[in-house]
Design a protein around this motif. Structure first.
Motif, short mmCIF file in Angstrom:
data_model
loop_
_atom_site.label_atom_id
_atom_site.label_comp_id
_atom_site.label_asym_id
_atom_site.label_seq_id
_atom_site.Cartn_x
_atom_site.Cartn_y
_atom_site.Cartn_z
N ILE A 27 0.88 -1.16 0.00
CA ILE A 27 0.00 0.00 0.00
C ILE A 27 0.92 1.21 0.00
O ILE A 27 1.67 1.43 0.97
N ALA A 28 0.90 1.94 -1.09
CA ALA A 28 1.80 3.07 -1.22
C ALA A 28 1.11 4.36 -0.81
O ALA A 28 -0.12 4.43 -0.72
N GLU A 29 1.91 5.37 -0.56
CA GLU A 29 1.39 6.71 -0.33
C GLU A 29 2.39 7.72 -0.89
O GLU A 29 3.60 7.53 -0.77
N ILE A 30 1.87 8.75 -1.49
CA ILE A 30 2.71 9.76 -2.14
C ILE A 30 2.70 11.03 -1.30
O ILE A 30 1.64 11.51 -0.89
N ILE A 31 3.88 11.56 -1.03
CA ILE A 31 3.99 12.84 -0.31
C ILE A 31 4.85 13.78 -1.15
O ILE A 31 6.04 13.52 -1.35
N CYS A 32 4.26 14.83 -1.67
CA CYS A 32 5.00 15.82 -2.46
C CYS A 32 5.28 17.01 -1.56
O CYS A 32 4.37 17.56 -0.94
N VAL A 33 6.54 17.39 -1.49
CA VAL A 33 6.97 18.45 -0.59
C VAL A 33 7.34 19.69 -1.39
O VAL A 33 8.12 19.60 -2.34
N GLY A 34 6.77 20.85 -1.02
CA GLY A 34 7.18 22.07 -1.71
C GLY A 34 6.18 23.19 -1.53
O GLY A 34 5.02 23.06 -1.88
N THR A 35 6.65 24.30 -0.96
CA THR A 35 5.77 25.44 -0.77
C THR A 35 5.25 25.98 -2.09
O THR A 35 4.14 26.53 -2.16
N GLU A 36 6.02 25.78 -3.18
CA GLU A 36 5.54 26.27 -4.49
C GLU A 36 4.25 25.57 -4.91
O GLU A 36 3.44 26.13 -5.65
N LEU A 37 4.05 24.34 -4.42
CA LEU A 37 2.78 23.64 -4.70
C LEU A 37 1.63 24.27 -3.91
O LEU A 37 0.51 24.36 -4.39
N LEU A 38 1.93 24.71 -2.69
CA LEU A 38 0.89 25.34 -1.87
C LEU A 38 0.54 26.73 -2.38
O LEU A 38 -0.54 27.24 -2.12
N LEU A 39 1.48 27.34 -3.10
CA LEU A 39 1.19 28.66 -3.67
C LEU A 39 0.57 28.54 -5.05
O LEU A 39 0.21 29.53 -5.68
N GLY A 40 0.47 27.31 -5.55
CA GLY A 40 -0.12 27.13 -6.87
C GLY A 40 0.80 27.56 -8.00
O GLY A 40 0.36 27.77 -9.12
N GLU A 41 2.10 27.70 -7.69
CA GLU A 41 3.01 28.16 -8.73
C GLU A 41 3.30 27.08 -9.76
O GLU A 41 3.66 27.38 -10.89
N ILE A 42 3.25 25.83 -9.34
CA ILE A 42 3.46 24.75 -10.31
C ILE A 42 2.34 23.74 -10.19
O ILE A 42 1.69 23.59 -9.15
N LEU A 43 2.13 23.06 -11.30
CA LEU A 43 1.13 22.01 -11.36
C LEU A 43 1.79 20.74 -10.84
O LEU A 43 2.95 20.47 -11.15
N ASN A 44 1.06 19.95 -10.05
CA ASN A 44 1.65 18.77 -9.45
C ASN A 44 1.64 17.59 -10.43
O ASN A 44 0.88 16.65 -10.29
N SER A 45 2.53 17.66 -11.42
CA SER A 45 2.58 16.58 -12.40
C SER A 45 3.27 15.35 -11.83
O SER A 45 3.07 14.25 -12.32
N ASN A 46 4.09 15.52 -10.78
CA ASN A 46 4.75 14.35 -10.19
C ASN A 46 3.75 13.36 -9.60
O ASN A 46 3.92 12.15 -9.74
N SER A 47 2.71 13.86 -8.97
CA SER A 47 1.69 12.96 -8.42
C SER A 47 1.06 12.14 -9.53
O SER A 47 0.83 10.94 -9.37
N GLN A 48 0.75 12.80 -10.64
CA GLN A 48 0.11 12.06 -11.72
C GLN A 48 1.06 10.99 -12.27
O GLN A 48 0.66 9.84 -12.50
N TYR A 49 2.32 11.37 -12.46
CA TYR A 49 3.28 10.40 -12.99
C TYR A 49 3.40 9.19 -12.05
O TYR A 49 3.31 8.04 -12.48
N LEU A 50 3.58 9.46 -10.78
CA LEU A 50 3.75 8.36 -9.83
C LEU A 50 2.48 7.52 -9.73
O LEU A 50 2.54 6.29 -9.63
N ALA A 51 1.32 8.18 -9.80
CA ALA A 51 0.05 7.44 -9.74
C ALA A 51 -0.05 6.48 -10.92
O ALA A 51 -0.43 5.31 -10.77
#
Lengths: 421, 421
Positions: free
Chosen positions: B5-29
């Motif tokens: 059972i996996a879980e993904i944790i993406c770390v980065g304040t730029e994600l909380l500011l909406g500066e970048i799209l979280n493409s890493n989650s999609q790739y890993l998923a």
């Protein structure tokens, strides 16, 4: 309410399967930042009631504003509303006006509502409707316990965004969850790279309020100026001098702000000059026309065009010389120029733009590689010329086509700027 | 190890500011789905040690494979490795080969390493290096407690992806965390709503392997069939009978699978019949041509078209009768039919499709509201007719235009299906 700490919960097994990109999180994150509302965590959970409730339990322990997206649809795996109500042990109640609205929306497009749709009219007792002006599923605004506000939105980005703008923003301000305003202006560039642009305005990056950030979007460099103030007018005042300084340094490359597009800017210039435009498109296949007609009111200056995908159409409808097609090839200065003249004459417009190129993946050669494009421009005085562009083929066929259409618009804009508006 | 059972944790304040799209989650998923590794939750947390550790604590209680991205850089706010080590109370140890590698990489591009970079050579005692072939920061492979595996990756998507492919996939298979494959097929629909579709196949939603899920994307209903098996071929075998049953119930509305588009499906039909197509576009302004030419090789059947945005172009280039334009208006059955015939004749194609409608926001009337569109079809036998469509104007001008172009493609496809291919 106390200072808001928000948390985002996106619901959808399609996110866990990686089938869609989570653009809702980014949108909400940007919006929260604009409103000066802090959020520390974003969550994604599948269409599973138990796990949705576990995520809600954790979020409710550390946030006072929880924003859900997804799981409001009519199918059995859409269970966000039900899971939230059950978590707080509050019964679901049918909202007659929502059910009437769903039936009306379906009837207006000639479709039958199904029993499933009725579920979308249920909200927890005490919750208010968060209206959805464009889709069938409304969201909710609910304070299940003192000091906790829950908002739900559908997963469809267009619906979520319009609901956010039309209802959530005012709500968050009126509840004093948002007390500051972050306001941004985006300057849009063509013909200069992000790093070249950054170099020209480097001394401004240290500024704290407003801040300045460069970024690139679809191959176009942009600068975002963001100010923090008590309201938008005050923020705009902080932005003005910085924007003026940037434009004095980089103005020739800046084609507009915020929601401008190259097509809308070109449209305004044509209206100012009381002139009309027609397009002749080969490799772009209609994309340039599509961009131009995206602008409401474009019929005032855009007459239409000819999609001359085959050489026969170039010759028959645009009067491109058959010998030149043989001698120089369809992707050549000569053909681009004749296409621009041809469409201008056929449609009796003031301006004619043409695009002919090799979009790939096949059709390239050593002399004429994939990504080679000619953009012709015939002006009201009867002059015509074509410029050559070479786009990187590595990002694929549509990248070449899109950049070609953008470049054609940028060419026309530049011509107007050179004339002096 | 037990079933993963996996879980993904993406770390980065730029994600909380909406500066970048979280493409890493999609790739890993996507990657986890392909490997048959279930994951129930994705998390995003800022560059904050305490909150990162809280997220880790929750994940460690419900997953046995935790995948981190982000926070491995050289700056003070990059704290993923340090936060994880501290959480498990294990000291950090410098890895001499990593430090040597970082120095070598910097020297090769003529840059000085800084004291900050040395931090990137630290890993918790007992952790292994997860090599980064293209960037300075390696990740780690660490089993801090029995039954829990932690992998860390940089946030830069290109680095994360190559590290995943080169090291993580084999590791997960060798540790028997991946013993299965999940394979999905998506069936694509036009002309039926998500809820209507769901109702027709409702009895299949209880199925466990394969599972069936409906969803909608850009106004199009879809069904996703997902099977779990030891390899892709076995998964496809499980999908086949379910797909056959679904198609026997809903087949007329299903236009393709997976990466098909209406334009690519129409293209294949035209090639099969050795026929050509030309388009006459008014309100779509070239969008239909753009969609058709998105398909590589479309020059085999698509000749081009006429963007007849103005009435003069409809009359002059498409031979639409001027009296009919006056009498019935540009948005009418009569004009749509004449446009389809006109473009077919002008471009000498086998088929002619036309679109004329009111995209809005202005130009509507009580009799002819915004969203009213006529789609004409002239066939190789010389028959022509036009159908009327009414699209909801509430989603805006481009929505009406896009649906119009899709509907035109769907009309042609349906005609082929009726002929019987």
């Amino acid at each position: 309410m106390n200072a808001a700490i928000a948390e985002i919960i996106c619901v959808g097994t399609e996110l866990l399967l990686g089938e869609i990109l989570n653009s809702n999180s980014q949108y909400l994150a940007q919006q929260l930042a604009t409103l000066g509302i802090t959020h520390h965590y974003q969550n994604v959970v599948g269409d599973n009631k138990e796990r949705l409730q576990k995520t809600l339990a954790i979020a409710a322990g550390r946030a006072n504003l929880i924003i859900f997206t997804g799981g409001l649809g009519p199918t059995p795996d859409d269970l966000t509303t039900e899971a939230i109500a059950e978590f707080f042990d509050v019964p679901l109640v049918e909202q007659p006006e929502v059910w009437a609205d769903i039936q009306r929306k379906y009837a207006s497009i000639g479709r039958q509502v199904t029993a499933n749709n009725r579920k979308q009219a249920l909200l927890p007792q005490g919750a208010e409707i968060l209206p959805n002006p464009i889709g069938s599923a409304p969201g909710m605004i609910w304070q299940p316990t003192p000091g906790l506000l829950i908002l739900t939105f559908p997963g469809v980005p267009a619906e979520m965004q319009i609901m956010w703008q039309q209802t959530a923003v005012d709500l968050l301000r009126s509840q004093r969850l948002s007390t500051e305003t972050f306001f941004s202006r985006v300057l849009l560039y063509w013909g200069i790279s992000e790093s070249q642009l950054a170099e020209q305005v480097q001394h401004l990056f240290a500024s704290q309020n407003p801040t300045l950030a460069p970024y690139a979007n679809f191959g176009q460099a942009r600068l975002r100026i963001t100010a923090r103030a008590e309201n938008q007018a005050a923020a705009e005042k902080l932005i003005e001098p910085v924007q003026a300084e940037i434009l004095s340094l980089t103005g020739e490359y800046c084609y507009g702000n915020d929601h401008d597009t190259l097509a809308s800017v070109v449209g305004k210039l044509l209206i100012q000059h009381n002139q009309t435009l027609a397009v002749a498109e080969s490799c772009t296949g209609g994309w340039l026309g599509q961009m131009l007609t995206e602008v409401p009111g474009s019929s005032a200056y855009f007459l239409g065009g000819i999609i001359s995908y085959s050489n026969a159409v170039k010759a028959d409808l645009l009067n491109v010389n058959r010998d030149d097609l043989d001698r120089y090839g369809a992707v050549s200065t000569q053909v681009a120029e004749q296409m621009a003249i041809g469409v201008k004459q056929k449609l009796q417009s003031n301006w004619g733009i043409s695009i002919t190129g090799i979009a790939g993946p096949d059709g390239g050669s050593a002399q004429k590689p994939v990504g080679l494009v000619y953009i012709g421009l015939a002006d009201p005085e009867g002059n015509v010329d074509a410029i050559e562009a070479r786009f990187s083929p590595s990002k694929g066929r549509n990248w070449v086509r899109k950049l070609s259409a953008y470049s054609a618009l940028a060419r026309l804009r530049k011509r107007f700027v050179m004339i002096g508006v």
